[in-house]
Each structure stands twice: as structure tokens, then as C-alpha cells.
Write an enzyme that holds these catalytic residues in place. Structure first.
Site, PDB file in Angstrom:
ATOM      1  N   CYS A 138       1.174   5.901  12.627  1.00 61.16           N
ATOM      2  CA  CYS A 138       2.182   6.959  12.665  1.00 61.16           C
ATOM      3  C   CYS A 138       3.141   6.713  13.833  1.00 61.16           C
ATOM      4  O   CYS A 138       2.703   6.512  14.970  1.00 61.16           O
ATOM      5  CB  CYS A 138       1.516   8.324  12.806  1.00 61.16           C
ATOM      6  SG  CYS A 138       2.697   9.687  12.939  1.00 61.16           S
ATOM      7  N   CYS A 167       2.595  10.068  16.345  1.00 63.95           N
ATOM      8  CA  CYS A 167       1.367  10.294  17.113  1.00 63.95           C
ATOM      9  C   CYS A 167       0.492   9.053  17.216  1.00 63.95           C
ATOM     10  O   CYS A 167      -0.499   9.055  17.943  1.00 63.95           O
ATOM     11  CB  CYS A 167       0.567  11.449  16.502  1.00 63.95           C
ATOM     12  SG  CYS A 167      -0.208  11.052  14.921  1.00 63.95           S
ATOM     13  N   CYS A 189       1.313  10.638   7.672  1.00 60.50           N
ATOM     14  CA  CYS A 189       0.242  10.957   8.617  1.00 60.50           C
ATOM     15  C   CYS A 189      -0.337  12.324   8.296  1.00 60.50           C
ATOM     16  O   CYS A 189       0.377  13.341   8.303  1.00 60.50           O
ATOM     17  CB  CYS A 189       0.796  10.930  10.047  1.00 60.50           C
ATOM     18  SG  CYS A 189      -0.446  11.350  11.303  1.00 60.50           S
ATOM     19  N   CYS A 202      -0.291  14.781  11.926  1.00 57.77           N
ATOM     20  CA  CYS A 202       0.912  15.497  12.382  1.00 57.77           C
ATOM     21  C   CYS A 202       1.928  15.698  11.266  1.00 57.77           C
ATOM     22  O   CYS A 202       3.028  16.195  11.505  1.00 57.77           O
ATOM     23  CB  CYS A 202       1.552  14.760  13.556  1.00 57.77           C
ATOM     24  SG  CYS A 202       2.329  13.190  13.111  1.00 57.77           S
ATOM     25  N   CYS A 256       2.335 -10.082   1.129  1.00 58.96           N
ATOM     26  CA  CYS A 256       2.547 -11.482   0.748  1.00 58.96           C
ATOM     27  C   CYS A 256       4.006 -11.808   0.469  1.00 58.96           C
ATOM     28  O   CYS A 256       4.462 -12.912   0.772  1.00 58.96           O
ATOM     29  CB  CYS A 256       1.669 -11.850  -0.442  1.00 58.96           C
ATOM     30  SG  CYS A 256       1.887 -10.816  -1.907  1.00 58.96           S
ATOM     31  N   HIS A 311       1.845 -12.630  -6.859  1.00 61.03           N
ATOM     32  CA  HIS A 311       1.634 -13.250  -5.553  1.00 61.03           C
ATOM     33  C   HIS A 311       2.738 -14.281  -5.364  1.00 61.03           C
ATOM     34  O   HIS A 311       3.345 -14.746  -6.335  1.00 61.03           O
ATOM     35  CB  HIS A 311       0.253 -13.913  -5.464  1.00 61.03           C
ATOM     36  CG  HIS A 311      -0.107 -14.357  -4.076  1.00 61.03           C
ATOM     37  ND1 HIS A 311       0.041 -13.552  -2.980  1.00 61.03           N
ATOM     38  CD2 HIS A 311      -0.583 -15.543  -3.601  1.00 61.03           C
ATOM     39  CE1 HIS A 311      -0.342 -14.205  -1.891  1.00 61.03           C
ATOM     40  NE2 HIS A 311      -0.718 -15.409  -2.243  1.00 61.03           N
ATOM     41  N   ASP A 346      -0.177 -21.398   1.805  1.00 65.86           N
ATOM     42  CA  ASP A 346      -0.185 -19.938   1.765  1.00 65.86           C
ATOM     43  C   ASP A 346      -0.267 -19.426   3.196  1.00 65.86           C
ATOM     44  O   ASP A 346      -1.312 -19.518   3.841  1.00 65.86           O
ATOM     45  CB  ASP A 346      -1.369 -19.423   0.943  1.00 65.86           C
ATOM     46  CG  ASP A 346      -1.252 -17.945   0.620  1.00 65.86           C
ATOM     47  OD1 ASP A 346      -0.768 -17.190   1.480  1.00 65.86           O
ATOM     48  OD2 ASP A 346      -1.652 -17.541  -0.480  1.00 65.86           O
TER      49      ASP A 346
END
Length: 641
Positions: free
Chosen positions: A233, A236, A265, A268, A291, A318, A335
């Protein structure tokens, strides 16, 4: 007026989308009606940006063109002279009536339309043609358009990727990449390893590029780019969840972010935006993603340091990179997410992917490289149903002819020779090598599990593990001596002219739910269980019977560390005998195993507490500064069987 199935589908779009697409469709129709003898109006290029971005994605739009009489002709839609002018007018009138009604603020004529509000009349709207008799039936939308629409969608993918890779060639982005890459440091390390390899094997066929790409992969994974499951977040610092999508801003769109994730979040109630940037220049700044971002940015880095690279697109979701090795005269799979090189069967065998189309895109060429990444060619062929093979071949050839028009005869010859070498390689399916058998390491366990990429699809593939068998020199010396360094992530076969093998899993006999963990903050490295797994296991096998020898003595030094209730159990297995020992970093001997024809060293990891329990049992924990100390060592003296 009789209802057209295609127009009915078109009307299901929002009012704004319908009006925009209707205007485009009417323009196509009116151009033909007003200029029936002009060839240029009877043809629509599928790759045209207006067509591919404004019409193709809208449901019912392409079907309307087919009902008008358009037919597919490789890279274009063509309205043939044999098509019915009356049918064209009929569909055109159906669309025009609906559009006029909406522009006047009235309710939709066609069923299923959704009105989001009227727009001001468009003074540029085409004049209506003569209406067809209301009693004339409109034939149902043929079944063929679905397959034709697939081929057009595929063409857009081909052209989009073909255009995208040209960004890697822009000097300003290459210079920006070079400002981030420690090129001199990587080159020096590559030169050093090449020198070591030549000293160990004078006939070594590798070149400086082969080692440079290994160094670049390591740097990119360990030091430069970060994987994103969910962002902390921004208010926070607490954990977030990918809750939904947010609208991209003009700044997001400028850098190719069509999607923006909302990382929400719960503590908060603040939303942290995660734009999925598609511009490699922007990714050099953000240095994070999944990826798509990894392969995109890594390919630019490869081009920046002078490596010949191409972007690999996989239809099963991918992407990665290939590098051309001049020394080996072949393309190498790379990769960056996994920090692996030349392991093309990783996805099909290790991750369990059901491959169909794998295509390579570079500044000079598009190549269908599917067969490099499969050892199950008949299965793959059965899944290639999106487009006809002849269409795909013709379309790729057309793209290549267009792209290569400005190339020199010498460059064209090189590309042709490389392609021939690839085609020969593709003919015979391969067998999996060590390092291609395990599941995916990048991403959270939940993400990998959801994608079905945690382990091999078939357990039978695990039978292809690595086995240490004495070489002629080791037989002569009657000694097999192997060390592994977690820091360097390499095996060194000291008894065989210091042969080096890179990669923790390259010499493993079996592995299950384990991976190599790098802690950048603490500058530590170790092997642990994969996140979410209750147990992990890896083993190394040594076979002497295959060369007519047996073990005279064996000494082993291993190291492991546990936290809380984590456990590591080490054992030596030979035949029906299992001997347990501790991994305390001290050399231990096992006289009772003298005379064995083979042995297997096994490490089992278990226990731990809480969400981080997978980290509470570790093998080979080592500081990144300890570059000379090995983590695992086995010394085996041999004798004739």
C-alpha cells in the site's frame, strides 16, 4: 425491415461504440456503392490501425462486413465483383437506420441495443442509399466468419508484435538502457568465465556472447528487475489485493498501459495503482512487473549491449527472449523471470503448458518457433486450430518480405541460412534435459497454481534426472570430486579438469517443491521449499556400475539451517540401505557403503511455522560475499567392480 443477425449483435454494444463503428462500416459500404469500379475501395487491409483497433475488437462489426459480402484474402478483406450489390445495400441500410434513430435521440430500432445517451448529428455521415424492399430476407450470418475473425485477430497479433520490437532498435531507448546496465562489469565477468571454460576444455565451442547473456540474465534477475504479485500500500505500506481494474490516465496510455490494476488495501482502504506499461523505456524506470514487463525490458537490454535478440510470444500467455549465439550458430532460449538459458522444454515439460503457437519477432524477421519448445509435436499440432497452417505460413512470409525489403543481400542470405538451420532443428523432437523438469519459480504460489505452472504435467517426465557418471579421466584417476557453490550457483567437477555447470538444478537427480532464494536485503542465498508447500525434496545420483566400477569410499560435506520448527533430513541411499547424517558443514565418511555400485544423496525439508514456514528449513545458506566457499562437496574414491 428484416433483422440482420450481424447488425443485431452490433447493436448490443454501448451507444458510443455503436455510433463510431457504424460510421466506419457505412463509409466502407458507401465507398463501394459510389465508386463500384475503384479497386481501392473494394479492399480493407486487416493490419490497418483504424480497422484493427476500432472495428476488429467490436462484437458484430466484422460479421457485418461478411454479411455485406466481404471475403478474406490473406492480409486483406476483399469485396469481390461477384458479390451482391443488393445485399451490400441491405446491410448498409439496416445499420444506417439504427444509427439515424440513435442520432435523433430515439430508442434503438434493433432489439438488444443499449442507449447511453444521444450524440449530436454528424454532418459527415454518409448519405443514405436507396432502401431495399422490406420483404427481402437477409440470410443468416454464415458459420465461416468465426474462423475468419480468428485469422484476422491472429494477424493483428502478428503485426502488433512485429511493430513493437522496432522500439528495441531506437537509439534513445538503447542509450537509456545502457545507462542502467553495468556493461563493463558484465563483460569482464563473461571474459573471465570464457577463459576458465577454454582452460578446462580447449575444444570449447562457446563464445563471449554466450557468457555475456548469462551474466546479463543474472544481473537482471538479482539486481535490476522486481516481480510484482501485489504492491505494498502506497499509503500505509500494508498488504494489498488486486481487486479490479482502474481507468488508465493519459500518462498511462502514453507509455502503452491499456490496463491499470487496482491494488486495494483492506487496512486503510486506499487504492494503489499498478499500470501495466508496455513501453520498454518506461520499464527501465519502474523496474517491476510480471513476465510481460520482464521480457519486454530484458529484450531491450539485450539489444542495447549488442546481442541479437528477438521477443518470443506464446499463445498460452507467456513471453520471453531468444539470443542468437554466433559461436554455436543457433538461437538460445532465455527467460529473464526464471534466470534460465537454453532450456526450451521448460514450459511444456516443467510447467505443464499445453503449447500451440510460439512465435519469434525481431527487427528483421518473424519465425514460428513452436517446435523448439515441444517434445510432443503431434499433441501440439492437434491444438493449432486458430488458423490454417497454410495461412500462417503465407502471412509470416508476407510480413518478412515487407520487413526485409531494405536489407542487404548479405543480410538476407544470413537470415535464410539461419532459418534453414532452425527448420532442421525443428524436425526431430528433443528429450528433456536437467533444468527443464521443474515448475515455475517466478510469482506467488497462488498465481503459479492458478496458471497451472507449479510442476510438470506428467510425473513420468521426472525420470530424466541428471546422473553423475565417471568420465574417462575420473576412471583413470579413480576419483570423482564434485562441489556446489550457492553464491556462484554453480557445480564444479574438480576431478574432470574443473568442469563448471551453471544452475542449482542442472545436476539434480530429483527435485520437488524447492527453489533457489536470493535475499537482496540480507545479501544471503539458499535453497528452500516453494511458498505454500509443506515439504520439499531434492537429490543427487552417482552411478558407477555403468562404467564397470564401484565405490571404494565416500566423504560428504553439506550445510543446512533451520528456524523455529523447520527440519532438514539428510540421507545417503544405496540399494536398500539408507544412512542418515547431519548437514553441519563438516566432512563425514561412510565406510559401510564401500563397494556400492551407486548412491543417492537426499535432502528433505519440512516443518516451520506460519505463512513463512517454507523459509524455516534451508539448504546451503550462504552470504553473497562468500564466493570461494562451497556449500556442498562430495569426494568419491573408485575401484574396479
Amino acid at each position: 425491415m428484416s433483422v440482420s443477425p450481424a447488425v443485431t449483435t452490433l447493436c448490443e454494444n454501448s451507444n458510443e461504440v455503436f455510433l463510431d463503428v457504424a460510421k466506419l462500416l457505412l463509409t466502407y459500404a458507401d465507398n463501394i456503392l459510389r465508386n463500384p469500379n475503384e479497386e481501392k475501395y473494394r479492399s480493407i487491409r486487416i493490419g490497418n490501425p483504424t480497422f484493427s483497433t476500432k472495428l476488429l475488437p467490436v462484437k458484430g462489426a466484422v460479421e457485418c462486413l461478411f454479411e455485406m459480402g466481404f471475403e478474406e484474402a490473406e492480409t486483406h478483406l476483399v469485396w469481390p465483383r461477384s458479390a451482391s450489390m443488393q445485399q451490400l445495400k441491405l446491410i448498409r441500410e439496416s445499420i444506417a437506420a439504427e444509427r439515424n434513430q440513435r442520432l435523433q435521440g430515439g430508442q434503438p430500432v434493433q432489439p438488444g441495443a443499449q442507449v447511453a445517451g444521444a450524440s449530436a448529428p454528424d454532418s459527415l455521415a454518409p448519405a443514405p442509399a436507396a432502401a431495399a424492399p422490406a420483404s427481402q430476407p437477409i440470410p443468416p450470418c454464415p458459420s465461416q466468419p468465426s474462423s475468419l475473425q480468428k485469422s484476422m485477430s491472429f494477424f493483428v497479433t502478428l503485426e502488433a508484435n512485429s511493430q513493437h520490437v522496432m522500439m528495441y532498435e531506437k537509439p534513445e531507448w538503447q542509450q537509456k538502457a545502457l545507462s542502467h546496465i553495468p556493461h563493463q562489469q558484465l563483460s569482464s565477468a563473461a571474459q573471465h568465465k570464457l577463459k576458465e571454460a577454454k582452460a578446462a576444455d580447449p575444444d570449447c565451442k562457446l563464445g563471449i556472447e554466450d557468457f555475456l547473456v548469462l551474466e546479463l540474465l543474472r544481473w537482471f534477475k538479482q539486481d535490476f528487475f522486481s516481480w510484482v504479485n501485489s504492491l505494498p500500500c502506497s499509503r500505509c505500506g500494508g498488504p494489498t489485493e488486486n481487486a479490479s481494474s482502474l481507468s488508465p490516465s493519459s500518462e498511462d496510455m502514453l507509455w502503452g498501459a491499456q490496463r491499470v490494476e487496482n491494488h486495494y488495501c483492506q487496512l486503510c482502504r486506499f487504492s494503489t495503482r499498478f499500470p501495466r506499461y508496455n513501453h520498454p523505456g518506461k520499464l527501465l524506470e519502474t523496474r517491476r512487473g510480471r513476465c510481460g514487463e520482464w521480457a519486454n525490458c530484458f529484450t531491450l537490454c539485450c539489444r542495447a549491449i549488442g546481442l541479437e535478440a528477438r521477443y518470443i510470444w506464446d499463445s498460452t500467455d507467456h513471453v520471453w527472449t531468444e539470443i542468437y549465439s554466433h559461436a554455436q550458430r543457433r538461437w538460445l532460449h532465455c527467460d529473464s523471470c526464471e534466470n534460465v538459458c537454453d532450456k526450451p522444454l521448460l514450459y511444456e515439460v516443467g510447467w505443464g503448458k499445453k503449447l500451440a503457437y510460439v512465435l519469434a519477432f525481431s527487427k528483421d524477421q518473424v519465425v514460428d518457433v513452436t517446435w523448439r519448445y515441444s517434445c510432443k509435436h503431434p499433441e501440439v499440432l492437434s491444438r493449432r486450430t486458430s488458423v490454417k497452417e497454410t495461412w500462417l505460413c503465407r502471412t509470416i512470409n508476407g510480413l518478412n518480405n515487407s520487413r526485409q525489403q531494405g536489407l542487404s543481400p548479405g543480410r538476407k542470405k544470413d537470415l535464410t541460412e539461419r532459418l534453414l538451420v532452425e527448420l532442421v532443428e525443428f524436425i526431430s523432437p528433443k528429450k528433456p534435459k536437467p533444468g527443464e523438469l521443474g515448475g515455475r519459480n517466478s510469482g506467488s504460489m497462488a498465481w503459479r497454481t492458478a496458471r497451472g505452472e507449479t510442476k510438470a504435467a506428467e510425473s513420468s517426465t521426472q525420470a530424466e534426472g541428471y546422473v553423475f557418471t565417471p568420465t574417462e579421466k575420473e576412471k583413470s584417476d579413480r576419483l570423482l570430486h564434485v562441489c556446489y557453490s550457492a553464491t556462484k550457483d554453480q557445480y564444479c567437477r574438480l576431478s574432470n579438469s574443473s568442469e563448471v555447470v551453471q544452475g542449482w538444478d542442472q545436476c539434480v537427480w530429483r527435485k520437488e517443491s524447492v527453489f533457489r532464494m536470493l535475499e537482496k536485503d540480507w545479501q544471503m542465498v539458499y535453497i528452500s521449499r516453494t511458498e505454500g508447500s509443506s515439504t520439499g525434496r531434492m537429490s543427487w545420483k552417482f552411478d558407477f556400475a555403468a562404467v564397470g566400477m564401484k565405490m571404494k569410499s565416500v566423504s560428504i560435506r553439506t550445510s543446512s539451517q533451520t528456524f523455529n520448527t523447520g527440519k532438514v533430513c539428510w540421507s545417503l541411499q544405496s540399494g536398500l540401505t539408507t544412512t542418515e547424517f547431519c548437514g553441519d558443514g563438516k566432512m563425514q565418511s561412510f565406510p559401510s557403503l564401500s563397494g556400492s555400485l551407486d548412491i543417492v544423496v537426499v535432502a528433505e525439508l519440512s516443518g516451520g511455522e506460519g505463512e513463512a514456514s517454507w523459509q524455516h528449513s534451508q539448504l546451503f545458506r550462504q552470504s553473497l560475499k562468500e564466493t570461494e566457499e562451497s556449500s556442498f562437496e562430495i569426494l568419491i574414491h573408485l575401484e574396479d567392480a
